[in-house]
Design an enzyme around this catalytic site. Sequence first.
Site, PDB file in Angstrom:
ATOM      1  CG  ASP A  92     -16.842  26.329  76.361  1.00  0.00           C
ATOM      2  OD1 ASP A  92     -17.539  26.389  77.367  1.00  0.00           O
ATOM      3  OD2 ASP A  92     -16.682  25.296  75.678  1.00  0.00           O
ATOM      4  CE  LYS A 150     -15.483  23.524  81.637  1.00  0.00           C
ATOM      5  NZ  LYS A 150     -15.608  22.148  81.356  1.00  0.00           N
ATOM      6  CG  MET A 197      -6.567  20.831  75.883  1.00  0.00           C
ATOM      7  SD  MET A 197      -7.903  19.995  76.761  1.00  0.00           S
ATOM      8  CE  MET A 197      -8.220  18.610  75.676  1.00  0.00           C
TER       9      MET A 197
HETATM   10  N1  SAH Z   1     -13.600  21.303  70.881  1.00  0.00           N
HETATM   11  C1  SAH Z   1     -12.360  21.974  70.544  1.00  0.00           C
HETATM   12  C2  SAH Z   1     -11.223  21.520  71.445  1.00  0.00           C
HETATM   13  C3  SAH Z   1     -11.422  21.861  72.922  1.00  0.00           C
HETATM   14  S1  SAH Z   1     -10.020  21.482  73.901  1.00  0.00           S
HETATM   15  C4  SAH Z   1     -12.035  21.760  69.068  1.00  0.00           C
HETATM   16  O1  SAH Z   1     -12.675  20.914  68.410  1.00  0.00           O
HETATM   17  O2  SAH Z   1     -11.182  22.478  68.549  1.00  0.00           O
HETATM   18  C5  SAH Z   1      -9.151  23.018  73.878  1.00  0.00           C
HETATM   19  C6  SAH Z   1      -7.895  22.893  73.051  1.00  0.00           C
HETATM   20  O3  SAH Z   1      -8.197  23.022  71.658  1.00  0.00           O
HETATM   21  C7  SAH Z   1      -6.853  23.982  73.299  1.00  0.00           C
HETATM   22  O4  SAH Z   1      -6.056  23.693  74.423  1.00  0.00           O
HETATM   23  C8  SAH Z   1      -6.045  23.918  72.019  1.00  0.00           C
HETATM   24  O5  SAH Z   1      -5.193  22.779  72.013  1.00  0.00           O
HETATM   25  C9  SAH Z   1      -7.132  23.661  70.991  1.00  0.00           C
HETATM   26  N2  SAH Z   1      -7.655  24.881  70.356  1.00  0.00           N
HETATM   27  C10 SAH Z   1      -8.947  25.246  70.282  1.00  0.00           C
HETATM   28  N3  SAH Z   1      -9.077  26.390  69.548  1.00  0.00           N
HETATM   29  C11 SAH Z   1      -7.840  26.728  69.153  1.00  0.00           C
HETATM   30  C12 SAH Z   1      -7.300  27.798  68.351  1.00  0.00           C
HETATM   31  N4  SAH Z   1      -8.068  28.746  67.811  1.00  0.00           N
HETATM   32  N5  SAH Z   1      -5.964  27.817  68.132  1.00  0.00           N
HETATM   33  C13 SAH Z   1      -5.170  26.871  68.649  1.00  0.00           C
HETATM   34  N6  SAH Z   1      -5.620  25.858  69.417  1.00  0.00           N
HETATM   35  C14 SAH Z   1      -6.927  25.777  69.651  1.00  0.00           C
END
Ligand code: SAH
Length: 244
Positions: free
Chosen positions: A33, A55, A166
């Site tokens: 991703d 995406k 998000m």
């Molecule tokens: N599966 C992922 C979440 C996917 S949805 C998890 O468990 O972290 C994507 C959202 O995750 C982003 O919009 C943000 O809100 C958050 N996110 C993922 N990685 C991040 C990072 N390194 N720093 C800040 N927000 C993050």
Amino acid sequence: MSVYLVGAGPGDPELLTLRASRLLARADVVVHDRLVSEDVLALANLSAVRYDVGKVPGLAHSQQRINDLLVALAQDHDCVVRLKGGDPFVFGRGAEEAEVLIAHGIDVEVVPGVTSAFAAPLLAGIPVTHRGLSHGVTVVTGSSVAGSHVDFSRLANADLTLVVLMGVQRRSAIAAELIEGGLAPTTPVAVLEWVSTSRERCVRCTLDELGDTSVQSPAVLVIGAVAGLDVRSVESFASHWALA
Ligand code: SAH
């Protein structure tokens, strides 16, 4: 032929599981991703073929195309690693991909990852639960899919911590709904961008300031009394205990 649905953690490769790092080292193919960091991808076997199916909101590699690609790759390769940011089953659509692969008779192993929902507050010095301040934590999406989204007024609870993924785009509406539901406008908020990467940034404000605070995606919003703490600073704790 196996597909490994692997959590890549929030960005820093040190936060990968051993299982994730071992699978990357022997992957024939890595499908990843947008939020999977280059530092993590650098751990992949040098001869592994990489597919970026990130995406970008609005534009897309549709989920259907990703599913089709995974099924096709699984038929041609022994070790396909599907890398997802954070944990594959936290808003990652990992379960949907697993279902499709299993329906095609493909072996699937899911490897948990460190989710940004918990890593982000921790790395900013914020305990998501804390005796006397927060009895628990709710993790929700702030995004709107086909016009439907979480009703935040129903999540207003001063005893709990709210972690919103998000949520950057709709932050103004989220704050308004929480205040309408009864949360104090002065409730502390921390916005944690690009956690555990070189672009990491932490912005603190109050709930009524959130809409006007300039922040960028990807970010984790932490809302509640604990968002005012920073375990790295003795003063933040001293002020809490003085009030308690
Ligand atoms: N599966 C992922 C979440 C996917 S949805 C998890 O468990 O972290 C994507 C959202 O995750 C982003 O919009 C943000 O809100 C958050 N996110 C993922 N990685 C991040 C990072 N390194 N720093 C800040 N927000 C993050």
